[in-house]
Write an enzyme that holds these catalytic residues in place. Sequence first.
Site, PDB file in Angstrom:
ATOM      1  N   HIS A   1       0.851  -1.193   0.000  1.00 56.77           N
ATOM      2  CA  HIS A   1       0.000   0.000   0.000  1.00 56.77           C
ATOM      3  C   HIS A   1       0.882   1.236   0.000  1.00 56.77           C
ATOM      4  O   HIS A   1       2.015   1.208   0.471  1.00 56.77           O
ATOM      5  CB  HIS A   1      -0.958   0.024   1.200  1.00 56.77           C
ATOM      6  CG  HIS A   1      -0.269  -0.173   2.510  1.00 56.77           C
ATOM      7  ND1 HIS A   1       0.166  -1.417   2.937  1.00 56.77           N
ATOM      8  CD2 HIS A   1       0.107   0.709   3.461  1.00 56.77           C
ATOM      9  CE1 HIS A   1       0.758  -1.287   4.114  1.00 56.77           C
ATOM     10  NE2 HIS A   1       0.740  -0.009   4.451  1.00 56.77           N
TER      11      HIS A   1
ATOM     12  N   HIS B   1       0.885   5.163   1.159  1.00 61.61           N
ATOM     13  CA  HIS B   1       0.211   6.174   1.977  1.00 61.61           C
ATOM     14  C   HIS B   1       0.208   7.524   1.252  1.00 61.61           C
ATOM     15  O   HIS B   1       1.251   7.967   0.760  1.00 61.61           O
ATOM     16  CB  HIS B   1       0.965   6.392   3.292  1.00 61.61           C
ATOM     17  CG  HIS B   1       0.996   5.207   4.203  1.00 61.61           C
ATOM     18  ND1 HIS B   1       0.152   5.093   5.288  1.00 61.61           N
ATOM     19  CD2 HIS B   1       1.768   4.099   4.221  1.00 61.61           C
ATOM     20  CE1 HIS B   1       0.426   3.966   5.937  1.00 61.61           C
ATOM     21  NE2 HIS B   1       1.405   3.339   5.305  1.00 61.61           N
TER      22      HIS B   1
HETATM   23  P1  5GP Z   1       1.976   0.313   7.328  1.00 58.02           P
HETATM   24  O1  5GP Z   1       2.461   0.569   8.731  1.00 58.02           O
HETATM   25  O2  5GP Z   1       1.898  -1.177   7.041  1.00 58.02           O
HETATM   26  O3  5GP Z   1       2.731   1.070   6.283  1.00 58.02           O
HETATM   27  O4  5GP Z   1       0.526   0.924   7.266  1.00 58.02           O
HETATM   28  C1  5GP Z   1      -0.633   0.214   7.571  1.00 58.02           C
HETATM   29  C2  5GP Z   1      -1.739   1.235   7.696  1.00 58.02           C
HETATM   30  O5  5GP Z   1      -2.984   0.551   7.636  1.00 58.02           O
HETATM   31  C3  5GP Z   1      -1.709   2.000   9.027  1.00 58.02           C
HETATM   32  O6  5GP Z   1      -1.581   3.399   8.766  1.00 58.02           O
HETATM   33  C4  5GP Z   1      -3.037   1.654   9.679  1.00 58.02           C
HETATM   34  O7  5GP Z   1      -3.633   2.739  10.345  1.00 58.02           O
HETATM   35  C5  5GP Z   1      -3.881   1.196   8.499  1.00 58.02           C
HETATM   36  N1  5GP Z   1      -4.884   0.200   8.846  1.00 58.02           N
HETATM   37  C6  5GP Z   1      -4.692  -0.932   9.583  1.00 58.02           C
HETATM   38  N2  5GP Z   1      -5.849  -1.603   9.711  1.00 58.02           N
HETATM   39  C7  5GP Z   1      -6.785  -0.885   9.027  1.00 58.02           C
HETATM   40  C8  5GP Z   1      -8.178  -1.084   8.807  1.00 58.02           C
HETATM   41  O8  5GP Z   1      -8.812  -2.050   9.259  1.00 58.02           O
HETATM   42  N3  5GP Z   1      -8.809  -0.147   8.048  1.00 58.02           N
HETATM   43  C9  5GP Z   1      -8.145   0.938   7.522  1.00 58.02           C
HETATM   44  N4  5GP Z   1      -8.867   1.803   6.803  1.00 58.02           N
HETATM   45  N5  5GP Z   1      -6.833   1.156   7.729  1.00 58.02           N
HETATM   46  C10 5GP Z   1      -6.165   0.248   8.478  1.00 58.02           C
END
Ligand code: 5GP
Length: 135
Positions: free
Chosen positions: A101, A103
Amino acid sequence: MRDANCVFCKILDGVIPSTKLYEDNDFAIILDIGPATFGHALVIPKNHYANIYEMPEEMLSKSICLAKVWGEKLVKAFHADGLNLVQNNGLAAGQTVYHYHLHLIPRYDGDGVGDLWTPGSLSDEQRKEILEKLA
Ligand code: 5GP
Ligand code: ZN
């Protein structure tokens, strides 16, 4: 391509609710549930790829193009002062969901979101080591 244990796959299947801003055959853009700033969104491919290394190049290109269009749209809509694109791979890099993903983080003057790093210094030895290891 789905992973039964993946939270983003569950979101894409509608098993877990989300706020969807955009959707096409290959991608969805949703609001992050734990936003860094107002309007923080995530560009997510519909197929399950754990990280950037697994992403086909065509999908990667598309994710960046979507980030350009939607990043600008968020900035304009919310009168943001800047935009960060953040993409984490691996625990050490802060990845918590192992489904690629990107951001989109609108930034606002004085929003208090910390910098990713404090500038260090590059020694001649490190420069040499880096170039040798990449040769
Ligand atoms: P990472 O740390 O892997 O780059 O980012 C994962 C992101 O996914 C985090 O910013 C977190 O807030 C978001 N996230 C985790 N679980 C969910 C969810 O159930 N729904 C949504 N909309 N975002 C999520
Ligand atoms: Zn997934």
